[in-house]
Design an enzyme around this catalytic site. Structure first.
Site, PDB file in Angstrom:
ATOM      1  N   GLY A   1       2.342   5.619   4.553  1.00  0.00           N
ATOM      2  CA  GLY A   1       1.553   6.282   5.589  1.00  0.00           C
ATOM      3  C   GLY A   1       0.170   5.716   5.800  1.00  0.00           C
TER       4      GLY A   1
ATOM      5  N   GLU B   1     -15.938   7.244 -13.607  1.00  0.00           N
ATOM      6  CA  GLU B   1     -16.339   5.972 -12.995  1.00  0.00           C
ATOM      7  C   GLU B   1     -17.831   5.724 -13.182  1.00  0.00           C
ATOM      8  OE1 GLU B   1     -14.283   3.849 -12.221  1.00  0.00           O
ATOM      9  OE2 GLU B   1     -12.541   5.168 -12.222  1.00  0.00           O
TER      10      GLU B   1
ATOM     11  N   ASP C   1      -8.090   1.731 -19.486  1.00  0.00           N
ATOM     12  CA  ASP C   1      -9.302   1.212 -20.130  1.00  0.00           C
ATOM     13  C   ASP C   1      -9.038   0.951 -21.599  1.00  0.00           C
ATOM     14  OD1 ASP C   1     -10.492   1.746 -17.744  1.00  0.00           O
ATOM     15  OD2 ASP C   1     -11.342   3.659 -18.382  1.00  0.00           O
TER      16      ASP C   1
ATOM     17  N   GLY D   1       0.819  -1.203   0.000  1.00  0.00           N
ATOM     18  CA  GLY D   1       0.000   0.000   0.000  1.00  0.00           C
ATOM     19  C   GLY D   1       0.845   1.241   0.000  1.00  0.00           C
TER      20      GLY D   1
ATOM     21  N   GLY E   1      -0.398   2.806   7.290  1.00  0.00           N
ATOM     22  CA  GLY E   1      -0.449   1.997   8.500  1.00  0.00           C
ATOM     23  C   GLY E   1       0.100   0.587   8.358  1.00  0.00           C
ATOM     24  N   LYS E   2       0.961   0.356   7.385  1.00  0.00           N
ATOM     25  CA  LYS E   2       1.509  -0.986   7.209  1.00  0.00           C
ATOM     26  C   LYS E   2       2.396  -1.374   8.397  1.00  0.00           C
ATOM     27  CE  LYS E   2       3.383   0.154   3.303  1.00  0.00           C
ATOM     28  NZ  LYS E   2       2.845   1.521   3.184  1.00  0.00           N
ATOM     29  N   THR E   3       3.296  -0.474   8.733  1.00  0.00           N
ATOM     30  CA  THR E   3       4.179  -0.736   9.862  1.00  0.00           C
ATOM     31  C   THR E   3       3.363  -0.927  11.132  1.00  0.00           C
ATOM     32  OG1 THR E   3       5.821   0.647   8.793  1.00  0.00           O
ATOM     33  CG2 THR E   3       6.182   0.127  11.100  1.00  0.00           C
TER      34      THR E   3
ATOM     35  N   HIS F   1     -18.535   4.153 -16.469  1.00  0.00           N
ATOM     36  CA  HIS F   1     -18.379   2.697 -16.447  1.00  0.00           C
ATOM     37  C   HIS F   1     -19.606   2.041 -15.827  1.00  0.00           C
ATOM     38  CE1 HIS F   1     -14.265   2.572 -17.718  1.00  0.00           C
ATOM     39  NE2 HIS F   1     -13.772   3.183 -16.654  1.00  0.00           N
TER      40      HIS F   1
HETATM   41  P1  ADP Z   1       3.355   2.881   6.550  1.00  0.00           P
HETATM   42  O1  ADP Z   1       4.222   1.882   7.212  1.00  0.00           O
HETATM   43  O2  ADP Z   1       2.213   2.263   5.790  1.00  0.00           O
HETATM   44  O3  ADP Z   1       4.084   3.853   5.701  1.00  0.00           O
HETATM   45  P2  ADP Z   1       2.915   3.698   9.223  1.00  0.00           P
HETATM   46  O4  ADP Z   1       2.364   2.462   9.791  1.00  0.00           O
HETATM   47  O5  ADP Z   1       4.348   3.954   9.471  1.00  0.00           O
HETATM   48  O6  ADP Z   1       2.649   3.753   7.664  1.00  0.00           O
HETATM   49  O7  ADP Z   1       2.042   4.919   9.707  1.00  0.00           O
HETATM   50  C1  ADP Z   1       2.601   6.121  10.130  1.00  0.00           C
HETATM   51  C2  ADP Z   1       1.734   6.763  11.168  1.00  0.00           C
HETATM   52  O8  ADP Z   1       0.506   7.191  10.609  1.00  0.00           O
HETATM   53  C3  ADP Z   1       1.366   5.832  12.270  1.00  0.00           C
HETATM   54  O9  ADP Z   1       2.288   5.890  13.298  1.00  0.00           O
HETATM   55  C4  ADP Z   1       0.003   6.307  12.707  1.00  0.00           C
HETATM   56  O10 ADP Z   1       0.131   7.341  13.660  1.00  0.00           O
HETATM   57  C5  ADP Z   1      -0.573   6.892  11.465  1.00  0.00           C
HETATM   58  N1  ADP Z   1      -1.467   5.952  10.790  1.00  0.00           N
HETATM   59  C6  ADP Z   1      -1.265   5.474   9.537  1.00  0.00           C
HETATM   60  N2  ADP Z   1      -2.275   4.653   9.179  1.00  0.00           N
HETATM   61  C7  ADP Z   1      -3.100   4.571  10.212  1.00  0.00           C
HETATM   62  C8  ADP Z   1      -4.311   3.870  10.431  1.00  0.00           C
HETATM   63  N3  ADP Z   1      -4.856   3.058   9.496  1.00  0.00           N
HETATM   64  N4  ADP Z   1      -4.932   4.017  11.631  1.00  0.00           N
HETATM   65  C9  ADP Z   1      -4.395   4.821  12.572  1.00  0.00           C
HETATM   66  N5  ADP Z   1      -3.257   5.514  12.418  1.00  0.00           N
HETATM   67  C10 ADP Z   1      -2.592   5.415  11.248  1.00  0.00           C
HETATM   68 ZN    ZN Z   2     -11.926   3.862 -16.412  1.00  0.00          ZN
HETATM   69 MG    MG Z   3       6.237   1.824   7.119  1.00  0.00          MG
END
Ligand code: ADP
Ligand code: ZN
Ligand code: MG
Length: 656
Positions: A249, A468, A544, A246, A251-253, A471
């Site tokens: 930012g 969209e 498309d 994804g 929330g993967k980490t 479509h």
């Molecule tokens: P990624 O690893 O995807 O780049 P992070 O997990 O490092 O993103 O997210 C960075 C910060 O943004 C987190 O510490 C949190 O404060 C905020 N954040 C990002 N996604 C979410 C989420 N889905 N829910 C709550 N906070 C989030």
């Molecule tokens: Zn399209």
């Molecule tokens: Mg990250």
């Protein structure tokens, strides 16, 4: 084939950016720890040697009471009897005041005599004087020749001792440096994988919002880590590796940490960038070490953040990077080397799955991929609530309104908004955050994001919504097209600005000509709608168009669905780019004129369908406008809601 999507990409700098990562704590590089004192120490060695050399030099070449005289004077001294013995060197004569016998006798009587005597010697430059020997013989003076350079001590020192000493010093200096380097390499590989104590990530699923699908997938992983026996008993296998994909930012980490936090297992986090070091082999050693540690702590989670830093496709770039490849290979070896029964689960995150080496996705590796996407309206509100937990909000603050004003924002952006709002309140001298603080914060953050080209502006958003809807409406009124499941203008990762998802009602293995054509119709719907409502077309339909072209091409070349070549396959082989096949790269097995026919036929079919779709949408203009406006307001329209609106519009259904 259970789901189909039309994803619309706008080809902008958006595709290239995706790398920056907010709030990532990089550890300090350890290279600064080479001790400068040790270098100085070696310099002292060097200076010491120099000093010793000097002392040796002065000691052996001390004038030692030798008086240099002219040759004529030398001869005078011989005649006068002051010189009793002559040493003939290669380039000099030396006159000694005593004969050998006298010197020996004196030496025996008085040990110090030698130095006293030698202080009287005379030296002169050797002159080829044929009468010189006669003179010596005549005077009865002893003489002897000294072979050049027979000073054994000096010889020994200069030709053996000093070089050896020198080499020993150099060698020790080098080995010390290498030693230090290898030592730091060791400590690198040991220390960089940070081990967070058991269940100590402090993050749970409650802290992450707006990514419900990803959470649902990960719940299973948590369950496995908690009760592995339940799965073993039944013989089930849990995936070894889960790849979180994804934009930055989202929330993967955080999700990876939450999995560890929920399961209360140790969590090893290492960032792909940490692996890429200047010493070849260090990254690989680090991977090995990481997994060694992890196996000891099983069950546990190994989290490789920013996998793309090492997982780039091998051979994809011209400049090969041995270090990265070795690291990647080691990672693959380690992943193959254990099964999930050991209780080690590998999570990884990447912003750019498209550049990853395909080997990573093979079964038994990262065979499960979880999309962590930008949140929609409700998701954004939930995230805002989470981050506003510890912030004092005035009761009148409406977080839903904030969510509505922040389409396309990632979780990190929203966290940023809350923080900015709080800072603005403090700056305004208030103890509580008000709605206007949020408004200002949004403005500020939007300005920043627009600069980074990460937000689409309102006009673009409108175009995407109508596109969209084009479509969706065409799909709804086309016989044989799959029903619309979801329409969204939440920007998705990888540059897709919106999508219309259709789900087939039944599994299909055959398609009729009509169905293929109706697919083309639906694909054309997006651009047709843009054309109708804005009078111009955009790059958003690029995907498309390529899909539609491909379908039309296959109909003609593969399915034998053209009038001229019905029931004939027109083969074209797409050979590997660099390998020379006898037919040449991407060769076809038919004539130039046939190729021309195929091209013309594709153009004809696609354009015909496009015109038809434009005409159809023209008749549905008010309806398209109505749903497009709803989509703009709500960002997402679910299939059921869409169907309800459709029934209202055309109760009996209708056909294109
Ligand atoms: P990624 O690893 O995807 O780049 P992070 O997990 O490092 O993103 O997210 C960075 C910060 O943004 C987190 O510490 C949190 O404060 C905020 N954040 C990002 N996604 C979410 C989420 N889905 N829910 C709550 N906070 C989030
Ligand atoms: Zn399209
Ligand atoms: Mg990250």
């Amino acid at each position: 084939m259970d789901e189909k999507k039309q994803e619309d990409k706008i080809l902008t700098a958006k595709d290239k950016k995706e790398k920056e990562e907010p709030g990532l704590n990089k550890e300090e590089p350890l290279l600064g720890s080479l001790n400068p004192k040790k270098f100085n120490f070696s310099i002292w060695y060097f200076l010491g040697t120099l000093l010793v050399l000097l002392v040796i030099n002065t000691f052996f070449f001390r004038p030692n009471g030798v008086i240099t005289v002219d040759f004529s004077e030398f001869k005078e001294k011989i005649k006068a009897g002051e010189i009793r013995r002559v040493e003939m060197g290669g380039k000099y004569f030396r006159g000694l005041p005593l004969t050998k016998a006298e010197a020996n006798r004196l030496n025996n009587e008085n040990y110090t005599g030698q130095t006293q005597l030698s202080s009287h010697s005379y030296k002169t430059v050797r002159v080829d004087d044929p009468d010189f020997i006669k003179l010596l013989d005549g005077k009865g003076i002893e003489y002897y020749a000294k072979p050049p350079g027979n000073n054994t001590w000096l010889n020994l020192i200069f030709s053996w001792v000093i070089p050896i000493v020198f080499f020993v010093i150099v060698w020790r200096f080098i080995s010390k440096k290498v030693g230090m380097a290898s030592q730091s390499v060791m400590s690198f590989s040991e220390n960089r994988a940070k081990l967070v104590a058991e269940g100590d990530t402090g993050v749970t699923f409650n802290d992450v919002a707006g990514v419900d699908e990803a959470k649902a997938e990960l719940v299973e992983v948590v369950d496995f880590l908690k009760e592995p026996d339940k799965y073993h008993a039944i013989g089930g296998k849990i995936p070894k590796g889960v790849l979180l994909v994804g934009p930055p930012g989202t929330g993967k980490t955080m999700l990876a940490k939450a999995v560890a936090g929920e399961a209360k297992v140790p969590f090893f986090r290492i960032s792909g960038a940490d692996f890429v070091e200047m010493f070849v082999g260090v990254g690989a050693a680090r991977v090995r070490d990481l997994f060694k540690q992890a196996r000891k702590k099983a069950p546990c989670i190994v989290f490789v953040d920013e996998l793309d830093a090492i997982g780039k496709g091998r051979g994809a770039s011209l400049s090969s990077n041995d270090e990265r490849e070795q690291t990647l290979n080691q990672l693959l070896v380690e992943m193959d080397g254990f099964d999930s029964r050991t209780g080690v689960i590998i999570l990884a995150a990447t912003n750019r799955p498209e550049i990853l080496d395909p080997a990573l996705m093979r079964p038994g590796r990262f065979d499960r991929q979880v999309l962590v996407d930008r949140p929609d309206l409700t998701g954004r509100e939930a995230i805002l609530k989470i981050h506003a937990r510890d912030v004092k909000l005035k009761e009148s603050v409406d977080l839903q309104k904030v969510a509505r004003g922040t389409p396309g924002f990632s979780g990190a952006d929203l966290a940023n908004i809350v923080n900015e709002a709080a800072l603005l309140a403090v700056r305004g001298g208030r103890g509580i955050v008000e709605q206007r603080d949020f408004d200002h914060a949004i403005e500020r953050v939007i300005a920043g994001l627009e600069k980074k080209n990460r937000l689409i502006n309102p006009k673009e958003r409108e175009i995407v919504a109508y596109h969209e809807m084009g479509h969706a409406v065409v799909a709804a009124f086309t016989e044989g097209a799959d029903p619309v499941h979801k329409i969204s203008i939440v920007p998705r990762g990888l540059g897709a600005l919106g999508y219309t998802m259709q789900l087939p009602t039944e599994e299909r293995f055959l398609m009729t000509e009509d169905e293929l054509l109706s697919k083309i119709d639906v694909l054309m719907g997006g651009r047709a709608s843009e054309q109708l409502f804005f009078g111009k077309i955009s790059t958003g339909a690029a995907n498309d168009i390529s899909q539609a072209t491909e379908i039309a091409r296959k109909m003609i070349t593969d399915y034998g669905m053209s009038s001229k070549f019905s029931n004939v396959v027109l083969n074209s082989q797409k050979g590997p780019m660099y390998l020379s096949s006898p037919l040449g790269p991407g060769s076809r097995e038919y004539s130039e004129s046939t190729q021309q026919y195929v091209d013309e036929e594709i153009t004809r079919v696609v354009n015909e369908r496009y015109d038809k779709v434009v005409k159809f949408l023209e008749g549905k203009k008010p309806f398209v406008k109505k749903v497009a406006e709803k989509l703009l307001a709500e960002e997402v329209i679910e299939g059921d809601d869409f169907k309800a609106m459709l029934d209202e519009e055309a109760p009996g259904g209708g056909a294109l």
